[in-house]
Design a protein around this motif. Sequence first.
Motif, PDB file in Angstrom:
ATOM      1  N   PRO A 101     -14.236 -42.079   7.321  1.00  0.00           N
ATOM      2  CA  PRO A 101     -13.742 -41.365   8.516  1.00  0.00           C
ATOM      3  C   PRO A 101     -12.116 -41.431   8.816  1.00  0.00           C
ATOM      4  CG  PRO A 101     -15.870 -42.112   9.115  1.00  0.00           C
ATOM      5  CD  PRO A 101     -15.455 -42.842   7.786  1.00  0.00           C
ATOM      6  N   PHE A 159     -10.329 -38.568  11.138  1.00  0.00           N
ATOM      7  CA  PHE A 159     -11.093 -38.641  12.494  1.00  0.00           C
ATOM      8  C   PHE A 159     -11.847 -40.098  12.549  1.00  0.00           C
ATOM      9  CE2 PHE A 159     -14.079 -36.642   9.359  1.00  0.00           C
ATOM     10  CZ  PHE A 159     -15.052 -37.347   9.490  1.00  0.00           C
ATOM     11  N   SER A 160     -12.475 -40.486  13.611  1.00  0.00           N
ATOM     12  CA  SER A 160     -13.088 -41.621  13.606  1.00  0.00           C
ATOM     13  C   SER A 160     -14.709 -41.298  14.203  1.00  0.00           C
ATOM     14  CB  SER A 160     -12.488 -42.472  15.016  1.00  0.00           C
ATOM     15  OG  SER A 160     -12.406 -41.762  16.308  1.00  0.00           O
ATOM     16  N   VAL A 161     -15.532 -42.244  14.192  1.00  0.00           N
ATOM     17  CA  VAL A 161     -16.894 -41.943  14.397  1.00  0.00           C
ATOM     18  C   VAL A 161     -17.379 -43.525  15.245  1.00  0.00           C
ATOM     19  CG1 VAL A 161     -17.604 -40.693  12.533  1.00  0.00           C
ATOM     20  CG2 VAL A 161     -17.673 -43.091  12.778  1.00  0.00           C
ATOM     21  N   THR A 186     -21.510 -35.506  10.100  1.00  0.00           N
ATOM     22  CA  THR A 186     -21.355 -34.455  11.207  1.00  0.00           C
ATOM     23  C   THR A 186     -20.073 -34.588  11.562  1.00  0.00           C
ATOM     24  OG1 THR A 186     -21.603 -36.387  12.580  1.00  0.00           O
ATOM     25  CG2 THR A 186     -23.605 -35.278  11.999  1.00  0.00           C
ATOM     26  N   GLY A 187     -19.033 -35.362  11.438  1.00  0.00           N
ATOM     27  CA  GLY A 187     -17.640 -35.110  11.692  1.00  0.00           C
ATOM     28  C   GLY A 187     -16.929 -34.407  10.909  1.00  0.00           C
ATOM     29  N   GLY A 191     -16.330 -31.550  10.041  1.00  0.00           N
ATOM     30  CA  GLY A 191     -15.714 -30.345  10.715  1.00  0.00           C
ATOM     31  C   GLY A 191     -14.161 -30.894  11.467  1.00  0.00           C
ATOM     32  N   GLU A 192     -13.930 -32.032  11.785  1.00  0.00           N
ATOM     33  CA  GLU A 192     -12.849 -32.376  12.432  1.00  0.00           C
ATOM     34  C   GLU A 192     -11.778 -32.960  11.411  1.00  0.00           C
ATOM     35  OE1 GLU A 192     -13.561 -35.485  15.497  1.00  0.00           O
ATOM     36  OE2 GLU A 192     -15.731 -34.464  15.971  1.00  0.00           O
ATOM     37  N   THR A 193     -11.960 -32.601  10.287  1.00  0.00           N
ATOM     38  CA  THR A 193     -11.005 -33.013   9.133  1.00  0.00           C
ATOM     39  C   THR A 193      -9.698 -32.596   9.369  1.00  0.00           C
ATOM     40  OG1 THR A 193     -12.918 -33.418   7.391  1.00  0.00           O
ATOM     41  CG2 THR A 193     -10.636 -33.343   6.705  1.00  0.00           C
ATOM     42  N   VAL A 194      -8.828 -33.591   9.148  1.00  0.00           N
ATOM     43  CA  VAL A 194      -7.461 -33.193   9.226  1.00  0.00           C
ATOM     44  C   VAL A 194      -7.102 -33.143   7.836  1.00  0.00           C
ATOM     45  CG1 VAL A 194      -4.997 -34.117   9.842  1.00  0.00           C
ATOM     46  CG2 VAL A 194      -7.058 -34.656  11.400  1.00  0.00           C
TER      47      VAL A 194
END
Length: 554
Positions: free
Chosen positions: A154, A159-161, A175-176, A178-181
């Motif tokens: 992540p 992003f972070s989880v 699931t995260g 979609g928040e990829t930078v």
Amino acid sequence: MGVTEWVPGIGAARGYRAPWFPKDLMAGIVLTTLLVPQGMAYAELAGLPPITGLYTSILCLLAYAVFGPSRVLVLGPDSALGPMIAAVVVPMVVSGGDPAQAVAMASVLALLVGLFMTVAAVAKLGFVADLLSHPTQLGYVNGLAVTIFFGQLPKLFGFSVEGDGLFADISGFVTGLGETVPAAVAIGGGGLLVILLLQRLLPKVPAILVAVVGAIGAVTVLDLDVDVVGPLPRGFPPFTIPTVSWDELGILAAAAVGITLVSVTDTISTATTFAARTGQEVRGNQEMAGIGAANLAAGLFQGFPVSTSGSRTAVAFAAGAKSQVTGLVGAVAITLMLVLVPGLLKDMPQPMLAAVVIAASIGLADIKGMVRLYRQRRIEFALAVAAFVGVAVVGVLPGIAVAVGLSVLNVFRRAWWPYRAVLGKPADVDGYHDLRQYPDAAEIPALAIFRFDAPLIFANARTFREEIRHLAITGPRWILVAAEPITDVDTTAADMLEELDQELNAKGISLVFAEMKNPVKRKIDRYGLTGTIDPAHFYPTLDDAVAAFRRSNA
């Protein structure tokens, strides 16, 4: 024991040769290029501020140079210890809590590890490294590598989880997505690719340094929107006596035991490898004292637990390191950076630190070792898989307990069900041998020759008795035990032998021993077994026993 035995740095200083210094200096400079980014990356892996990785590197290098016995081992933050530290520290610090609290806990953890190491060294407990067998260690390390890999993905994607364990990390990452930078993926992924390619194609090039410099340059020149480390505190690490509550101390102490075991095992393994190259002998207890001193020093200067680093030791060795002066050069270089140019790494992107850790996890994994174990010994492969699953399912720290438990159970299994064989005399080979290996070997009528390849103790006394009873069904006059492999007989086994001898005597069968070792025979006498078993039924060799059997049955 002299002072130099516990403070090897004194002897090293006395025997230091001037021609070594240029090589140590160059090796130290090369080593620093690895110490800085890895120290910061492994600090974040442990859930701590990056600066603590540099503090830790400085103090452990200084302490080991004084108290460590090896000329070339390099200590420091370790990828294998990072998740273990995080597993205990992060849950104890409430979400959004003060990072200083996490640092204090990690420092106490380092002090406890140092204390346990020192006590173990004084008590000469170097054998504790054997509690992790190679198969379970292999499974544990591979589980650790997978855990680190997915735990850092992540951050590589920007992003972070809030994961708690391997499966939670994987689920959180998926699931995260979609928040990829995109900029983070470009920096982290590109840096990881550079590290892996250079390590494979140009191993002499400092791959991590090249990737880090490139990442900092890209962020600065292109003004990329990614998280960066930020300015580091200026100056030498501050002396600090960390404090925690009594409840926290108990939790940290339990974790310190596991970290100590892994650190000792890793250090003895690495020390053995490089001792063979340098002509030194491994001194396990002194190594523990050196690691203990390094952890104590780190814990008093806002550091966290450390271990020997195989990768950094290999870099120093390849660069021509001759002594621990190499580590001292590295410590001085990091200190000068913090004192003179603390802003040098302020633009270090966080995804690049994740790439450094992921590269380490890939290097930590040993898939070939697992495949080799599968081909060589399936039962030990199963142990390795169980250790892997233990880390993946129950967590990093409980995984140590699983690995140790499996190692101990494997030892017990071997003692419980040792190899047993009925012997015969092959036509073209001297002596008496296993009928499984020589199925055409001749057996002597009315004589059964039996070999039991283990100490005779409480765990396998029943197995021995059942094997002898099975042989008795065939109707021999003598059951001759080839006792050379039996290195011990405990009181439980002695009671079993007494009852078994009486049982066989009632059937007209004599229980006879040959090639029994003198220490074992003395125990047999002390237990009073020769009052039941005929003293004449102990023979120095199998040939003597067979000859006696033939005379008695002529």
